[in-house]
Each structure stands twice: as structure tokens, then as C-alpha cells.
Design a protein around this motif. Structure first.
Motif, PDB file in Angstrom:
ATOM      1  N   ASN A 124     -39.075  72.758  -1.321  1.00  0.00           N
ATOM      2  CA  ASN A 124     -37.731  72.559  -1.865  1.00  0.00           C
ATOM      3  C   ASN A 124     -36.721  72.203  -0.778  1.00  0.00           C
ATOM      4  N   VAL A 125     -36.808  72.883   0.354  1.00  0.00           N
ATOM      5  CA  VAL A 125     -35.896  72.560   1.456  1.00  0.00           C
ATOM      6  C   VAL A 125     -36.204  71.168   1.997  1.00  0.00           C
ATOM      7  N   ARG A 126     -37.478  70.810   2.046  1.00  0.00           N
ATOM      8  CA  ARG A 126     -37.859  69.462   2.479  1.00  0.00           C
ATOM      9  C   ARG A 126     -37.226  68.407   1.574  1.00  0.00           C
ATOM     10  N   LYS A 127     -37.293  68.643   0.266  1.00  0.00           N
ATOM     11  CA  LYS A 127     -36.729  67.678  -0.679  1.00  0.00           C
ATOM     12  C   LYS A 127     -35.213  67.595  -0.537  1.00  0.00           C
ATOM     13  N   ALA A 128     -34.570  68.734  -0.322  1.00  0.00           N
ATOM     14  CA  ALA A 128     -33.118  68.736  -0.143  1.00  0.00           C
ATOM     15  C   ALA A 128     -32.736  67.934   1.100  1.00  0.00           C
ATOM     16  N   TYR A 129     -33.455  68.180   2.199  1.00  0.00           N
ATOM     17  CA  TYR A 129     -33.172  67.437   3.435  1.00  0.00           C
ATOM     18  C   TYR A 129     -33.460  65.948   3.261  1.00  0.00           C
ATOM     19  N   ASN A 130     -34.594  65.619   2.666  1.00  0.00           N
ATOM     20  CA  ASN A 130     -34.963  64.208   2.502  1.00  0.00           C
ATOM     21  C   ASN A 130     -33.966  63.456   1.634  1.00  0.00           C
ATOM     22  N   SER A 131     -33.403  64.135   0.635  1.00  0.00           N
ATOM     23  CA  SER A 131     -32.427  63.461  -0.229  1.00  0.00           C
ATOM     24  C   SER A 131     -31.187  63.061   0.565  1.00  0.00           C
ATOM     25  N   LEU A 132     -30.723  63.943   1.449  1.00  0.00           N
ATOM     26  CA  LEU A 132     -29.556  63.622   2.276  1.00  0.00           C
ATOM     27  C   LEU A 132     -29.906  62.614   3.363  1.00  0.00           C
ATOM     28  N   ASN A 133     -31.062  62.779   3.966  1.00  0.00           N
ATOM     29  CA  ASN A 133     -31.460  61.882   5.045  1.00  0.00           C
ATOM     30  C   ASN A 133     -31.633  60.448   4.539  1.00  0.00           C
ATOM     31  N   HIS A 134     -32.168  60.307   3.324  1.00  0.00           N
ATOM     32  CA  HIS A 134     -32.336  58.970   2.742  1.00  0.00           C
ATOM     33  C   HIS A 134     -30.976  58.300   2.547  1.00  0.00           C
ATOM     34  N   LEU A 135     -30.012  59.040   2.023  1.00  0.00           N
ATOM     35  CA  LEU A 135     -28.682  58.472   1.795  1.00  0.00           C
ATOM     36  C   LEU A 135     -27.993  58.135   3.115  1.00  0.00           C
ATOM     37  N   TRP A 136     -28.196  58.983   4.120  1.00  0.00           N
ATOM     38  CA  TRP A 136     -27.584  58.738   5.427  1.00  0.00           C
ATOM     39  C   TRP A 136     -28.165  57.480   6.066  1.00  0.00           C
ATOM     40  N   ARG A 137     -29.482  57.352   6.043  1.00  0.00           N
ATOM     41  CA  ARG A 137     -30.126  56.183   6.646  1.00  0.00           C
ATOM     42  C   ARG A 137     -29.823  54.899   5.868  1.00  0.00           C
ATOM     43  N   SER A 138     -29.614  55.037   4.569  1.00  0.00           N
ATOM     44  CA  SER A 138     -29.308  53.868   3.741  1.00  0.00           C
ATOM     45  C   SER A 138     -27.833  53.497   3.785  1.00  0.00           C
TER      46      SER A 138
END
Length: 240
Positions: free
Chosen positions: A103-117
């Protein structure tokens, strides 16, 4: 946009170079869905607090500092997030390795994807040529309350109508709100008077009682009991 794939795909197909601003409220909801409002782990509390800061950012310097904090989170908790656990499927008996803190991985990945995009802070740095950069918002609140709510109201009020009748009702509602509408007879004739050529759609209210995991929208009403099988209700422990 609120995170729905339909709007994103349509924009990229019609205007592939368009900059897209992700609704920060919906981005926060996605993180909250994975961490809850009271995370049990330090990593969960950290990523949740980081998500809450999104709507308080007003300058490019603050946005850059937020990006640094996101990178620091990845550095500090990378090994922890990469931990895996062996679990046994009670139905098949097969053993598989899964992310321990998924769950924490998914939370981080959701923000990281938006940041990189580069979809988080377009409102702070509008593209060149924008006519009214001050009108670019960081959330879809004005859209949800100003337009979408008015569309949902007649759909909910007339929820007994079939999906096709609801679609036609909303079509004409939008027509009446159009500033320079075309001739209604011409529109009706082009669409075979609402028969045949018009796409058939499911009832709009059928999905209101389902949570939208992409946008973070909760169900209209629910019993809060998950009937699907899950191998854990907390932090998984086991072989790493």
C-alpha cells in the motif's frame, strides 16, 4: 483532470503536446486510499503528510522543495518498500512472493508518476502562449461543483430512465446551456432522431455506488465490508 483515463486519452489524442494539470485533491485521495488517514508505519505517515502538502504549495520554489522531499522519501525507505513476503494462496495452495508494504509502495508510486510526468504544478508554470494563466487551477473543484454537479442532479432525479434515455436527456441539457447552439432539428436529423446511430450507454447512476480507485472517489453508499479474499489486514510479516 481528475485522473480518469478517458479524459487523459482524449486530450493526448487530440492535442498531444498539451500540458495537463492533475487535480491535487484527487491525487491526495489516491494516497489516502492506500495509507488511510491514520497510517500505522513511519513511511505511511511520511508519504501521507507529503501528499497533504500538495494543496499548500503556491510557488515554484515550494514545488521544487516538495520534489526533493519526495526523492528523499524514496532514498530513505527504498529497501523497506522493496521487502517481500511469502504467502500461500488458501485456494490453490501455491506460494508466491508479494510486496510486504504494497500500500505504501502504491501511494509513493502514484505521486512519483505525477511528479515525473510534470502533472502536479502546471498551474505554477503555465506553458507559453496561455491567454489567461491565472485561470489555471490546481484542482477540479470549480468543475465538480459548477458543471458536473448540475449534470449528476437530473441523472439522479430521473434515475428510473433507461441508459439511452438518460444520455439523450443530458445531451439536450448541454444543448440548452450552449452559448451558440446549432439548429436542433439538424442535430436530431444527423443522429437519426435519437435512434440507431447514437451510442448506447449504460445507466449513469449504476456506477455511482462503486468506488473509483483511479480518482479516489468513494462509493455513494456502502456497507464498508470487503467480501473479497485478502491475505492480510495489516503489515505482512514473514520471509524476506
Amino acid at each position: 483532470i481528475d485522473g480518469g483515463q478517458g479524459a487523459y486519452s482524449a486530450i493526448k489524442k487530440c492535442w498531444p503536446t498539451t500540458k495537463i494539470q492533475r487535480c491535487l485533491i484527487h491525487a491526495q485521495r489516491v494516497v489516502r486510499r492506500y495509507t488511510t488517514t491514520n497510517p500505522r508505519t513511519d513511511a505511511g505517515r511520511t508519504i501521507y503528510r507529503l501528499a497533504l502538502k500538495l494543496t499548500r504549495i503556491t510557488t515554484l520554489d515550494e514545488a521544487a522543495a516538495w520534489g526533493v522531499q519526495l526523492h528523499e522519501f524514496s532514498t530513505i525507505y527504498r529497501e523497506w518498500m522493496n521487502e517481500k513476503t511469502m504467502i500461500k494462496d488458501p485456494k490453490t495452495g501455491a506460494w508466491t512472493r508479494v510486496w510486504t508494504h504494497h500500500n505504501v509502495r502504491k501511494a509513493y508510486n502514484s505521486l512519483n508518476h505525477l511528479w515525473r510526468s510534470e502533472m502536479l504544478f502546471v498551474y505554477l508554470n503555465p506553458p507559453a502562449g496561455v491567454l489567461a494563466p491565472e485561470r489555471i487551477k490546481s484542482t477540479t473543484n470549480s468543475l465538480e461543483g459548477g458543471i458536473n454537479a448540475q449534470l449528476k442532479l437530473p441523472a439522479r432525479t430521473h434515475r428510473g430512465r433507461s441508459g439511452e434515455r438518460q444520455r439523450r436527456m443530458l445531451d439536450w441539457w448541454l444543448y440548452l446551456k450552449t452559448e451558440l447552439p446549432d439548429d436542433p432539428v439538424r442535430i436530431a436529423r444527423q443522429s437519426d432522431w435519437g435512434q440507431g446511430r447514437l451510442a448506447k450507454v449504460s445507466t449513469l447512476t449504476q456506477t455511482e455506488n462503486q468506488a473509483d480507485h483511479e480518482t479516489g472517489r468513494p462509493a455513494l453508499y456502502d456497507n464498508a465490508i470487503d467480501t473479497d479474499y485478502t491475505h492480510s489486514i495489516g503489515i505482512q510479516k514473514g520471509q524476506i
